[in-house]
Design a protein around this motif. Structure first.
Motif, PDB file in Angstrom:
ATOM      1  N   TYR A   1      -0.629  -0.642  -8.394  1.00 34.59           N
ATOM      2  CA  TYR A   1       0.371  -1.174  -7.468  1.00 34.59           C
ATOM      3  C   TYR A   1       1.430  -1.956  -8.247  1.00 34.59           C
ATOM      4  O   TYR A   1       1.116  -2.641  -9.223  1.00 34.59           O
TER       5      TYR A   1
ATOM      6  N   ARG B   1      -8.970  -4.391  -9.262  1.00 37.90           N
ATOM      7  CA  ARG B   1      -9.125  -3.210 -10.112  1.00 37.90           C
ATOM      8  C   ARG B   1      -9.395  -3.590 -11.568  1.00 37.90           C
ATOM      9  O   ARG B   1     -10.288  -3.027 -12.212  1.00 37.90           O
TER      10      ARG B   1
ATOM     11  N   GLN C   1      -5.110   4.789  -9.622  1.00 34.91           N
ATOM     12  CA  GLN C   1      -4.184   4.200  -8.658  1.00 34.91           C
ATOM     13  C   GLN C   1      -3.866   2.753  -9.026  1.00 34.91           C
ATOM     14  O   GLN C   1      -4.752   1.976  -9.377  1.00 34.91           O
TER      15      GLN C   1
ATOM     16  N   ARG D   1       2.458   1.568  -4.250  1.00 32.26           N
ATOM     17  CA  ARG D   1       1.383   2.302  -4.918  1.00 32.26           C
ATOM     18  C   ARG D   1       1.946   3.409  -5.806  1.00 32.26           C
ATOM     19  O   ARG D   1       2.915   4.082  -5.448  1.00 32.26           O
ATOM     20  N   TYR D   2       1.318   3.577  -6.959  1.00 33.44           N
ATOM     21  CA  TYR D   2       1.690   4.680  -7.851  1.00 33.44           C
ATOM     22  C   TYR D   2       0.458   5.093  -8.652  1.00 33.44           C
ATOM     23  O   TYR D   2      -0.536   4.360  -8.721  1.00 33.44           O
ATOM     24  N   ASP D   3       0.520   6.258  -9.244  1.00 34.54           N
ATOM     25  CA  ASP D   3      -0.589   6.768 -10.047  1.00 34.54           C
ATOM     26  C   ASP D   3      -0.325   6.492 -11.521  1.00 34.54           C
ATOM     27  O   ASP D   3       0.707   6.893 -12.071  1.00 34.54           O
TER      28      ASP D   3
ATOM     29  N   GLU E   1       0.818  -1.210   0.000  1.00 32.47           N
ATOM     30  CA  GLU E   1       0.000   0.000   0.000  1.00 32.47           C
ATOM     31  C   GLU E   1       0.853   1.262   0.000  1.00 32.47           C
ATOM     32  O   GLU E   1       0.594   2.211  -0.744  1.00 32.47           O
TER      33      GLU E   1
END
Length: 478
Positions: free
Chosen positions: A147, A211, A145, A138-140, A134
């Motif tokens: 992972y 996701r 969002q 995690r990155y954008d 987490e």
């Protein structure tokens, strides 16, 4: 209410289990109806909240090849995830004064937890791994969002973590790198670090599946079965997996070849047994009795391209062929890059310290490349020069009772293919085959002479172990 109510409750899980098995089959794992029934019965007595028991129960009933276990485990994690959503933890990751994650302190905290044998059982380790993914993975992305297991693992640095774990396992402070240096402790620490790596990958996979959907994540997260690995694109790890498939594949092929050989050859008529059997039909020999067949074993000549582009394919195929050497009266191996040379003795298991197929073929291949006379020109594949050299020096090795097996991609670097020489070689033997590790759609493109050679000799696509095994089982002479 036990009967109908229980059926309503279990029906969704049975359907989910059936879908899971269908996905296993789609990826090439053989799961019969009886195995699915056994899995359903096992589920009835397993604690569904205990994922370890459920995983092992399904693996025991559904898998018949232990080499498929890595792919099964990834599929299991996708179809039976630990829990949806984010996970909470009692122990938060340490932070610096400005609120950022204190990575060195977090690494020491993880090492201390890994040294505690109860951390995994009580869920603390899993919760901390979830925090690492987490906070550090995690990155954008363009789609929001996401992972990354690579990003999270790069932050905690598993190699540095090993020393910290070893120090903690030795009863010291994780920062005391002088502790836990003995080989046993270091080996145990390395195994713990590998467990963390796998746990981070599973947690990342779980979050991305929520996701993007498990089907999409499964396209890249589930490893390819060993028998489906492409010879030409296999890395070092995948080549090691391929080598583990040789022995079971060789045993299967050997049994099939033996059955084919015995069915293809009928012994001479046994007069005594025929007359004895005719007594039950009034002396009329209605059914002929034959002596037990004693089929001969053919000779096999192998010519293999060991240039860099196909060396992995040739090495695997030579391993497999030599594992089947008892099915032939004689096996002779010739290798080439631009010049052909006999290398049979370099792969002879009876030579003691020499490698031998199935033992240390990598060492044997290295010896062959460094000592055999297989490169005398520019070092690029030259099938034309190879064919001329074979006719000049080794044509007498081909006999009417033998078989010729050529291994290579037929990429001739735009040299004259010398098709007439190949035609002469094919006419000297009873059987002749060419195994090509390239896809058939690429034959004849660029510098490939596969389409030209394919008009003279039967050429077969062998891009992976499954195709290779099928070709050898169907084609090798009996």
């Amino acid at each position: 209410m036990t009967g109908p109510a229980q059926a309503v409750q279990t029906a969704p899980f049975v359907a989910h289990l059936t879908d899971f098995v269908d996905e296993m089959r789609r990826r090439g794992m053989v799961v019969g109806p009886s195995a699915l029934i056994d899995a359903a019965r096992a589920v009835e007595v397993l604690d569904l909240l205990d994922r370890t028991s459920l995983r092992e129960g399904l693996a025991t009933t559904l898998l018949d090849d232990h080499l498929h276990r890595p792919a099964f485990d990834r599929l299991f994690d996708l179809w039976f995830p630990a829990a949806p959503g984010a996970r909470t933890a009692d122990d938060e990751l340490p932070r610096t004064d400005d609120g950022e994650i204190d990575v060195p302190a977090a690494r020491d905290m993880l090492a201390q937890m890994l040294a505690d044998p109860t951390a995994e059982a009580d869920g603390r380790l899993g919760a901390m791994v979830a925090q690492i993914v987490e906070e550090l993975g995690r990155y954008d992305s363009a789609r929001g969002q996401a992972y990354s297991a690579y990003q999270a693992l790069s932050a905690i640095d598993p190699q540095t973590l090993i020393a910290r774990i070893a120090a903690a396992m030795a009863g010291g402070d994780p920062t005391d790198l002088g502790a836990g240096t003995d080989p046993v402790t270091r080996r145990a620490a390395r195994e713990k670090a590998n467990q963390v790596r796998a746990a981070v990958e599973r947690e990342t996979q779980r979050r991305m599946a929520e996701r993007n959907g498990r089907e999409r994540v499964g396209e890249y997260a589930v490893p390819t079965l060993p028998e489906h690995i492409n010879f030409l694109s296999a890395g070092a790890k995948q080549q090691a997996e391929l080598r583990r498939t040789i022995d079971p594949l060789a045993r299967l092929l050997a049994s099939r070849l033996e059955v084919r050989r015995r069915r293809a050859h009928r012994g001479a008529v046994d007069v005594r047994q025929t007359l004895r059997a005719s007594m039950s039909t009034g002396g009329v020999p209605i059914e002929l009795k034959h002596r037990k067949p004693r089929p001969g074993r053919p000779e096999l000549i192998v010519i293999c391209d060991v240039s860099g582009s196909v060396a992995g394919f040739s090495q695997f195929t030579l391993n497999l062929v030599y594992a089947l050497r008892q099915q032939f009266s004689k096996v002779r191996v010739f290798a080439f890059v631009d010049t052909v040379d006999e290398v049979t003795e370099m792969f002879d298991p009876s030579t003691g310290d020499k490698a031998g197929f199935g033992v240390d073929a990598k060492a044997a291949m290295h010896e062959m490349i460094t000592t055999a006379r297989i490169v005398t020109r520019d070092g690029h594949s030259d099938y034309s020069h190879m064919l001329r050299g074979f006719v000049e020096n080794y044509a007498d090795s081909l006999t009417h009772r033998g078989a010729l097996l050529i291994l290579g991609d037929a990429r001739n670097n735009y040299h004259d293919p010398n098709v007439e020489i190949l035609r002469d070689l094919v006419e000297r033997v009873r059987h002749s085959y060419w195994l090509n590790p390239e896809a058939g759609r690429d034959w004849g493109t660029g510098d490939s002479a596969a389409d030209v050679y394919g008009e003279v000799i039967d050429m077969f696509e062998c891009r992976n172990a499954q195709q290779l095994g099928k070709v050898i089982a169907d084609l090798l002479p009996v």
